[in-house]
Design a protein around this motif. Structure first.
Motif, mmCIF file in Angstrom:
data_model
loop_
_atom_site.group_PDB
_atom_site.id
_atom_site.type_symbol
_atom_site.label_atom_id
_atom_site.label_comp_id
_atom_site.label_asym_id
_atom_site.label_seq_id
_atom_site.Cartn_x
_atom_site.Cartn_y
_atom_site.Cartn_z
ATOM 1 N N VAL A 19 0.525 -1.213 -0.174
ATOM 2 C CA VAL A 19 -0.029 -0.529 0.198
ATOM 3 C C VAL A 19 0.654 1.591 0.162
ATOM 4 C CG1 VAL A 19 -2.013 1.248 0.782
ATOM 5 C CG2 VAL A 19 -1.568 -0.973 1.018
ATOM 6 N N LEU A 20 0.606 2.550 0.717
ATOM 7 C CA LEU A 20 1.739 2.790 0.631
ATOM 8 C C LEU A 20 3.002 3.849 1.969
ATOM 9 C CD1 LEU A 20 1.934 5.887 -0.711
ATOM 10 C CD2 LEU A 20 -0.213 6.958 1.316
ATOM 11 N N ALA A 21 2.377 3.385 2.910
ATOM 12 C CA ALA A 21 3.127 4.260 4.006
ATOM 13 C C ALA A 21 4.584 3.853 4.305
ATOM 14 C CB ALA A 21 2.342 3.834 5.475
ATOM 15 N N ALA A 22 4.791 2.163 3.470
ATOM 16 C CA ALA A 22 5.980 1.582 4.237
ATOM 17 C C ALA A 22 6.867 1.184 2.853
ATOM 18 C CB ALA A 22 5.686 -0.012 5.180
ATOM 19 N N PRO A 23 5.836 1.157 2.084
ATOM 20 C CA PRO A 23 6.491 1.399 0.141
ATOM 21 C C PRO A 23 6.802 2.716 -0.300
ATOM 22 C CG PRO A 23 4.250 0.052 -0.157
ATOM 23 C CD PRO A 23 4.533 0.304 1.886
ATOM 24 N N TYR A 24 6.518 3.443 0.516
ATOM 25 C CA TYR A 24 7.159 5.446 0.443
ATOM 26 C C TYR A 24 8.494 5.369 1.353
ATOM 27 C CZ TYR A 24 7.082 10.347 0.594
ATOM 28 O OH TYR A 24 7.523 11.718 0.130
ATOM 29 N N ALA A 25 7.954 4.997 2.391
ATOM 30 C CA ALA A 25 9.641 4.546 3.302
ATOM 31 C C ALA A 25 10.882 4.033 2.492
ATOM 32 C CB ALA A 25 9.781 3.960 4.319
#
Length: 380
Positions: A19-25
């Motif tokens: 999804v978003l939070a960890a993939p962005y990191a």
């Protein structure tokens, strides 16, 4: 597996997130040179592969926005052979990142304690919605966090009309906190050889990121409400209507206020006892807004921008995203970079010695499975 350049060259990240939070990191870390191997479910992969429209090059833009510079392997953790491959990957990794519900990775023998026993230098980052304690079972969706975490209670046009932020801001803030935690843990490992567990929650990240609003509550017992586009502690600091479109005035001190009133032909306001200090302006913000708004409606927003900016008065029109990118281009920020035949949004971190690099577009599902499996066998 391949030669890398960058500040994080040589750092291998086993990325079990989606999804978003960890993939962005992990994308930010990949831009800085880390080798990121993205582990995905066979058949479907990361949820955001299906989050379209819009699409670009046959892929959901949502997925493409946070997964460049990564390699993809598909592994079914319920399959013994695939689970063995996942454990082999984690055993060789410098960093493991995951955002399953707390306890899920441990059920597969991929929890921090399991992996650290054989890889004591491992940096393990676990991202959750509400922590690993009493909130472990709660789902961590950004809109839900904006609601229960208080962000919507201070965002909206008027009291009683709570509104979400226009992007998944809580996820992005959490990803940034996770990246900082990972870099800090790597620095500690470089100094001591010790890895550690990092836990970052969406709720904790949001409460920290609400900065002055959270501090107002913790330190002064204030429960803030919706102020629309006004600031609770600074005035004039809000949106006004110019002749053609909305305009922001963001005055932060008395000197700027005096310059604003002079330019508007209202110098008497700077010595009016209701407005001579910021605290007084906040106390009389509605009266001040009415007086300023009447004058600001007489000219277009861009004219006010051209007039007020050289005087040191922070102001600007409310741009749409296309206009925002045009502004960044005019200012020399070059917000786009080419990658794989398409433009991507530039990493905002500027480094003079080891700048971010854009090596490869987001991977197709399982694109590197054979390559990674072969590498794992070669290093057994």
């Amino acid at each position: 597996m391949t030669d890398r350049t960058g500040a994080l060259s040589g750092v291998l990240i086993a990325d079990f997130s989606r999804v978003l939070a960890a993939p962005y990191a992990t994308m930010l870390l990949a831009d800085l040179g880390a080798e990121v191997i993205k582990v995905e479910r066979p058949g479907t992969g990361d949820d955001t592969r299906a989050w379209g429209p819009p699409h670009a090059d046959g892929e959901a833009v949502y997925f493409r926005s946070v997964n460049r510079n990564k390699r993809s392997i598909t592994l079914d953790l319920a399959d013994p052979d695939d689970l063995a491959a996942a454990k082999a990957l984690a055993a060789r990794a410098d960093v493991v990142v995951e955002n399953f519900r707390p306890g899920t990775m441990a059920r597969y023998g991929l929890g921090y304690e399991d992996l650290a026993a054989g890889n004591p230098g491992l940096v393990y980052c676990s991202i959750s919605g509400f922590g690993s304690g009493a909130g472990a079972a709660l789902p961590g969706y950004d809109l839900l966090l904006q609601a229960v975490g208080g962000l919507m209670s201070v965002t909206g046009p008027a009291p009683g009309e709570p509104t979400k932020v226009g992007v998944a801001l809580v996820d992005v803030l959490t990803g940034l906190h996770a990246a900082v935690g990972i870099l800090s843990a790597l620095r500690h490992r470089d100094a001591t050889g010790e890895g550690q567990l990092i836990e970052v929650s969406l709720l904790g990240s949001l409460l920290s990121s609400m900065v002055n609003q959270s501090a107002n509550h913790v330190m002064a017992g204030v429960v803030p409400g919706i102020l629309g586009n006004r600031h609770p502690s600074v005035a004039p600091y809000e949106v006004f209507q110019a002749a053609d479109r909305p305009l922001v005035i963001a005055v932060g001190n008395d000197r700027q206020f005096a310059a604003l009133t002079e330019a508007l032909g209202l110098p008497e306001l700077a010595v009016d006892e209701r407005f001579t200090t910021n605290a007084q302006r906040v106390a009389h913000v509605a009266e001040l807004a009415e007086l300023l708004g009447e004058r600001l409606r007489t000219r277009p927003a861009d004219e006010w921008f051209e007039l007020l900016t050289p005087l040191g008065v922070p102001c600007g029109p409310v741009n749409d995203l296309a206009e925002a990118f045009q502004l960044a281009d005019r200012l020399g920020l070059a917000p786009r970079v080419p990658l794989g035949g398409l433009d991507v949004v530039r990493n905002p971190i500027g480094l003079t010695k080891t700048p971010p690099a854009y090596r490869q577009p987001p991977p197709k599902l399982g694109e590197h499975s054979d390559e990674i499996r072969g590498w794992l066998k070669d290093t057994d």
